[in-house]
Design an enzyme around this catalytic site. Structure first.
Site, PDB file in Angstrom:
ATOM      1  CB  CYS A 401      46.137  29.449  14.510  1.00 35.63           C
ATOM      2  SG  CYS A 401      44.420  29.161  14.153  1.00 35.63           S
TER       3      CYS A 401
HETATM    4  N1  LIG Z   1      44.216  27.000  16.400  1.00 38.78           N
HETATM    5  C1  LIG Z   1      44.245  26.566  15.144  1.00 38.78           C
HETATM    6  O1  LIG Z   1      43.201  26.416  14.514  1.00 38.78           O
HETATM    7  N2  LIG Z   1      45.412  26.232  14.615  1.00 38.78           N
HETATM    8  C2  LIG Z   1      45.619  25.885  13.268  1.00 38.78           C
HETATM    9  C3  LIG Z   1      46.415  24.649  13.136  1.00 38.78           C
HETATM   10  C4  LIG Z   1      46.656  24.252  11.707  1.00 38.78           C
HETATM   11  C5  LIG Z   1      47.509  23.018  11.552  1.00 38.78           C
HETATM   12  N3  LIG Z   1      47.829  22.776  10.195  1.00 38.78           N
HETATM   13  C6  LIG Z   1      46.804  21.804  12.123  1.00 38.78           C
HETATM   14  O2  LIG Z   1      46.140  21.096  11.353  1.00 38.78           O
HETATM   15  O3  LIG Z   1      46.926  21.515  13.310  1.00 38.78           O
END
Ligand SMILES: NC(=O)NCCC[C@H](N)C(=O)O
Length: 411
Positions: A401
């Site tokens: 991510c």
């Molecule tokens: N690719 C992913 O799973 N990204 C994580 C994103 C975390 C962020 N706090 C969200 O809720 O969008």
């Protein structure tokens, strides 16, 4: 000249990656707005920055070029008119109208140097930053009522989601959650105006004006002909279909199949890469909870149909069999997050135990805290490079991510 974007797999040797160092935007998290801003807790800034620097250095130690979103964005806005246009777009999309006047905020933001302007936009503008003499409405004097003129963007360090490189082009994503919508504007301006990209033909397979959402955490490139995309809490079937049609009809794209994989729509599994990643030619991590009792799932294979606006769609129920089919493999291994123990797998998935970043076939970067999953990956012959994760994991995303691959070697 080499093309500035090139990704035809999940596991090809990573050469260039885009990161965002966590910054002041995290200092604007307060308990009242955690849910709205998609955090579960407030990271301690100096430590999350140390952990992120360690992650970046780990990648550099392996010869990977690390670019920073904040730096590219400030370099893309050198032209005065482009900078002004960017600020206006941010303000429009930040829904600032009805607060302090658009002009006051615009003047305030444009008073900063490029670098500070980007930090300020990312960090958010608090009401107490604007001189009282410039305020006119009751709402503006009430800092406690809602503290920001411009909301912070604390999720920016998850560079995976706002845009995703596919082949020599990319998707610039319409993001699902209001808290993250403005994030993909940075990439739009970087691709258009940063000298590293602007002088090349960069196809945008799907842009952020498309009505239905898609996020990079759901976009996994299995090989130069096949993409897997999660149908998830964040990515819609409509956007997947549109992307597939755009890719199939464009002669610049090599892709022939899209595997649409439905996953449960819940906070813990927000994107496909929180429950499934590719770690080697024939090995994947998986969170067992995304499969039904007989390992069944809802999967569709999308292929070119009879004309440019129609797809051939076929249904499958086994992830293992679908992957074998599209990758032409006789066998493959699904490595369960947390080893399949119900408690360990739920705990480690929550802290992104399935969210590996492959930097070469069979070599992955993972969070150190997921010791059960890491040991199991090693048992399967994977080289596991662990990074620090106490604070980074509070944002609910792991090494995949936190990284946007820009260039990978072909496999
Ligand atoms: N690719 C992913 O799973 N990204 C994580 C994103 C975390 C962020 N706090 C969200 O809720 O969008």
């Amino acid at each position: 000249m080499k093309h500035p974007l090139h990704v035809t797999s999940e596991i090809g040797e990573l050469q260039t990656v885009l990161l965002k160092r966590p910054g002041f935007e995290l200092e604007n998290l307060t308990p009242d707005y955690l849910q709205q801003l998609l955090f579960d807790d407030i990271p301690y800034l100096p430590v999350i920055q140390q952990e992120h620097d360690y992650f970046a250095q780990t990648l550099r130690n392996r010869g990977i070029e690390v670019l920073y979103l904040e730096k590219l964005a400030s370099e893309a806005l050198v032209d005065k008119n482009i900078k002004e246009e960017f600020v206006c777009r941010i303000l429009e999309e930040g829904k600032t109208e009805g607060n302090v006047s658009h002009q006051t905020l615009k003047d305030y933001l444009l008073s900063f140097s490029n670098e500070d302007l980007i930090q300020k936009i990312m960090g958010g503008v608090r009401k107490n930053e604007i001189e009282t003499s410039k305020k006119a409405q009751l709402y503006e004097f009430m800092e406690d009522h809602y503290p920001f003129y411009l909301d912070p963007m604390p999720n920016l360090y998850f560079t995976r989601d706002p845009a995703a490189v596919i082949g020599d082009g990319l998707t610039i994503n319409k993001m699902r959650e209001p808290a993250r919508r403005r994030e993909s504007l940075f990439m739009e301006y970087i691709i258009k105006y940063h000298p590293r990209f602007a002088t090349h033909h960069v196809p945008v397979w799907l842009d952020r004006n498309y009505k239905f959402p898609i996020e990079g955490g759901d976009e996994l490139i299995l090989n130069e002909e096949t993409i897997a995309i999660g149908v998830s809490a964040r990515t819609s079937a409509k956007a997947i279909e549109r992307l597939a049609l755009n890719l199939f009809k464009n002669p610049d794209a090599s892709f022939k199949k899209v595997l649409a994989i439905e996953i449960p729509k819940c906070r813990a599994f927000m994107h496909l890469d929180t429950v499934f990643t590719m770690v080697d030619y024939d090995k994947f991590t998986i969170h067992p909870a995304i499969q039904g009792p007989q390992g069944n799932m809802n999967i569709y294979i999308l292929e070119k149909g009879p004309d440019e606006e129609t797809l051939k769609i076929s249904h499958r129920t086994s992830l293992m069999e679908s992957l074998k089919e599209v990758l032409g493999l006789k066998d493959l291994v699904l490595i369960p997050c947390g080893g399949g123990d119900a408690i360990a797998s739920a705990r480690e998935q929550w802290n992104d135990g399935s969210n590996t970043l492959a930097i070469a076939p069979g070599v992955v970067v993972t969070y150190d805290r997921n010791y059960v999953s890491n040991a199991l990956l090693r048992e399967h012959g994977i080289e596991v490079i662990e990074v620090l994760s106490s604070e980074l994991s509070r944002g609910r995303g792991g090494p995949r991510c936190m990284s946007m691959p820009i260039v990978r070697k072909d496999i």
